[in-house]
Design a protein around this motif. Structure first.
Motif, PDB file in Angstrom:
ATOM      1  N   ARG A 152      59.026  23.472  42.179  1.00  0.00           N
ATOM      2  CA  ARG A 152      60.088  22.573  42.260  1.00  0.00           C
ATOM      3  C   ARG A 152      61.034  23.216  43.187  1.00  0.00           C
ATOM      4  O   ARG A 152      61.643  22.593  44.024  1.00  0.00           O
ATOM      5  CB  ARG A 152      60.845  22.631  40.755  1.00  0.00           C
ATOM      6  CG  ARG A 152      60.198  21.655  39.936  1.00  0.00           C
ATOM      7  CD  ARG A 152      61.138  21.457  38.574  1.00  0.00           C
ATOM      8  NE  ARG A 152      60.577  20.808  37.837  1.00  0.00           N
ATOM      9  CZ  ARG A 152      59.824  21.164  36.554  1.00  0.00           C
ATOM     10  NH1 ARG A 152      59.647  22.763  36.445  1.00  0.00           N
ATOM     11  NH2 ARG A 152      59.306  20.665  35.687  1.00  0.00           N
ATOM     12  N   LYS A 153      61.227  24.558  43.054  1.00  0.00           N
ATOM     13  CA  LYS A 153      62.041  25.256  44.016  1.00  0.00           C
ATOM     14  C   LYS A 153      61.564  25.204  45.591  1.00  0.00           C
ATOM     15  O   LYS A 153      62.323  25.033  46.535  1.00  0.00           O
ATOM     16  CB  LYS A 153      62.276  26.631  43.804  1.00  0.00           C
ATOM     17  CG  LYS A 153      62.993  26.881  42.363  1.00  0.00           C
ATOM     18  CD  LYS A 153      63.152  28.237  41.944  1.00  0.00           C
ATOM     19  CE  LYS A 153      63.899  28.397  40.632  1.00  0.00           C
ATOM     20  NZ  LYS A 153      63.937  29.807  40.389  1.00  0.00           N
ATOM     21  N   ASN A 154      60.343  25.446  45.622  1.00  0.00           N
ATOM     22  CA  ASN A 154      59.437  25.471  47.159  1.00  0.00           C
ATOM     23  C   ASN A 154      58.293  24.492  47.019  1.00  0.00           C
ATOM     24  O   ASN A 154      57.459  25.054  46.548  1.00  0.00           O
ATOM     25  CB  ASN A 154      59.240  26.621  47.361  1.00  0.00           C
ATOM     26  CG  ASN A 154      58.431  26.803  48.848  1.00  0.00           C
ATOM     27  OD1 ASN A 154      58.394  26.010  49.472  1.00  0.00           O
ATOM     28  ND2 ASN A 154      57.928  28.044  48.944  1.00  0.00           N
ATOM     29  N   PRO A 155      58.483  23.259  47.484  1.00  0.00           N
ATOM     30  CA  PRO A 155      57.209  22.708  47.641  1.00  0.00           C
ATOM     31  C   PRO A 155      55.994  23.057  47.990  1.00  0.00           C
ATOM     32  O   PRO A 155      54.914  22.723  47.584  1.00  0.00           O
ATOM     33  CB  PRO A 155      57.590  21.188  48.148  1.00  0.00           C
ATOM     34  CG  PRO A 155      59.095  21.412  48.220  1.00  0.00           C
ATOM     35  CD  PRO A 155      59.568  22.768  48.085  1.00  0.00           C
ATOM     36  N   ARG A 156      56.113  23.930  48.847  1.00  0.00           N
ATOM     37  CA  ARG A 156      54.933  24.826  49.374  1.00  0.00           C
ATOM     38  C   ARG A 156      54.280  25.775  48.590  1.00  0.00           C
ATOM     39  O   ARG A 156      53.332  26.318  48.801  1.00  0.00           O
ATOM     40  CB  ARG A 156      55.236  25.412  50.763  1.00  0.00           C
ATOM     41  CG  ARG A 156      55.815  24.597  51.957  1.00  0.00           C
ATOM     42  CD  ARG A 156      54.521  23.899  52.568  1.00  0.00           C
ATOM     43  NE  ARG A 156      54.913  22.963  53.647  1.00  0.00           N
ATOM     44  CZ  ARG A 156      54.208  22.103  54.265  1.00  0.00           C
ATOM     45  NH1 ARG A 156      52.983  22.254  53.766  1.00  0.00           N
ATOM     46  NH2 ARG A 156      54.636  21.405  55.081  1.00  0.00           N
ATOM     47  N   ALA A 157      55.174  26.277  47.375  1.00  0.00           N
ATOM     48  CA  ALA A 157      54.507  26.970  46.321  1.00  0.00           C
ATOM     49  C   ALA A 157      53.708  26.390  45.421  1.00  0.00           C
ATOM     50  O   ALA A 157      53.819  26.042  44.527  1.00  0.00           O
ATOM     51  CB  ALA A 157      55.573  27.746  45.639  1.00  0.00           C
ATOM     52  N   THR A 158      52.193  25.958  46.045  1.00  0.00           N
ATOM     53  CA  THR A 158      51.534  25.382  45.166  1.00  0.00           C
ATOM     54  C   THR A 158      50.066  25.679  45.698  1.00  0.00           C
ATOM     55  O   THR A 158      50.032  25.793  47.142  1.00  0.00           O
ATOM     56  CB  THR A 158      51.518  23.960  44.998  1.00  0.00           C
ATOM     57  OG1 THR A 158      50.724  23.218  44.206  1.00  0.00           O
ATOM     58  CG2 THR A 158      51.881  23.091  46.442  1.00  0.00           C
ATOM     59  N   PHE A 159      49.162  25.424  44.764  1.00  0.00           N
ATOM     60  CA  PHE A 159      47.563  25.684  45.387  1.00  0.00           C
ATOM     61  C   PHE A 159      47.211  24.093  45.786  1.00  0.00           C
ATOM     62  O   PHE A 159      46.120  24.142  46.311  1.00  0.00           O
ATOM     63  CB  PHE A 159      46.553  26.119  44.294  1.00  0.00           C
ATOM     64  CG  PHE A 159      46.912  27.670  43.933  1.00  0.00           C
ATOM     65  CD1 PHE A 159      46.495  28.514  44.948  1.00  0.00           C
ATOM     66  CD2 PHE A 159      47.668  27.902  42.893  1.00  0.00           C
ATOM     67  CE1 PHE A 159      46.636  30.194  44.634  1.00  0.00           C
ATOM     68  CE2 PHE A 159      47.929  29.186  42.522  1.00  0.00           C
ATOM     69  CZ  PHE A 159      47.489  30.320  43.388  1.00  0.00           C
ATOM     70  N   ASP A 160      47.845  23.362  45.731  1.00  0.00           N
ATOM     71  CA  ASP A 160      47.430  21.900  46.231  1.00  0.00           C
ATOM     72  C   ASP A 160      48.733  20.942  46.551  1.00  0.00           C
ATOM     73  O   ASP A 160      49.079  20.174  45.795  1.00  0.00           O
ATOM     74  CB  ASP A 160      46.697  21.171  45.043  1.00  0.00           C
ATOM     75  CG  ASP A 160      46.151  20.023  45.632  1.00  0.00           C
ATOM     76  OD1 ASP A 160      45.722  19.814  46.643  1.00  0.00           O
ATOM     77  OD2 ASP A 160      45.990  19.061  44.783  1.00  0.00           O
TER      78      ASP A 160
END
Length: 210
Positions: A152-160
């Protein structure tokens, strides 16, 4: 699975004639021998692709295209994206399940773990394992919530990273390999104890590989 990333690079297509393979139970010995040679050639090709010491492609004679490092990376990306998805589904389902159970006046999950279910349930948690069940379940849910909060805080912080919109085939940075893999519960096909549970991993040692 033929098109699955992490699987498709381990597959070789072997073309068959109309009188070969399948239900052709009356194949002649020379036809079977020819199929055997093609199968051996496919094995050599796959073996070379995953062998860091193989210098020559057995099919073309050109420098070998080694893919094992990429294969390991793709399977890591597959698993972590699938794990992230599974963790979210677990966190959502655990809360919704308890809300629905409360509305039906049924026992919630934590009292079930503690052995305080008013209903008759199968496979109860052993007394000595109840603390482990509770703390591990809470830790898994906490991890799922922390991962979701980070995204939520950083949309790039995800594996997909998701596509811009549904139906858009464009590949975006951070997107997991496609078609997307998903972890699902499925029954084991046999009762072999070796298939029922993985070995216990050791704790990582100091000076681990980097």
């Amino acid at each position: 699975m033929l098109i699955a990333p992490g699987v498709r690079e381990r597959i070789v297509n072997i073309a068959l004639r109309d009188d070969e393979g399948g239900l052709n139970l009356d194949m002649k010995a020379d036809v079977i021998a020819d199929l055997d040679l093609r199968g051996r050639a496919a094995g050599l090709l796959i073996g070379a692709r995953f062998d860091s010491s193989a210098k020559t492609d057995p099919e073309t004679g050109k420098p070998n295209r080694q893919i094992f490092a990429n294969h390991r990376w793709i399977r890591y990306r597959n698993f972590m994206a699938a794990f992230e998805d599974l963790s979210r589904r677990f966190a959502l389902s655990r809360r919704r399940s308890d809300v629905a159970a409360s509305a039906r006046n049924e026992t919630l999950l934590n009292p079930m773990i503690a052995g305080k279910a008013k209903e008759k349930i199968g496979y109860p948690a052993p007394v000595r394992a109840r603390g482990f069940y509770r703390t591990t379940t809470d830790a898994f849910e906490k991890l799922a919530l922390e991962m979701a909060d980070a995204t939520r805080k950083n949309p790039r912080a995800t594996f997909d990273s998701p596509r811009p919109s549904l139906g858009v085939p464009k590949v975006v940075a951070g997107m997991a390999p496609r078609p997307k893999m998903r972890l699902r519960l499925r029954p084991l096909v046999d009762n072999d104890p070796r298939d029922e549970a993985a070995d216990l991993p050791d704790m990582p040692m100091r000076g681990r590989l980097r």
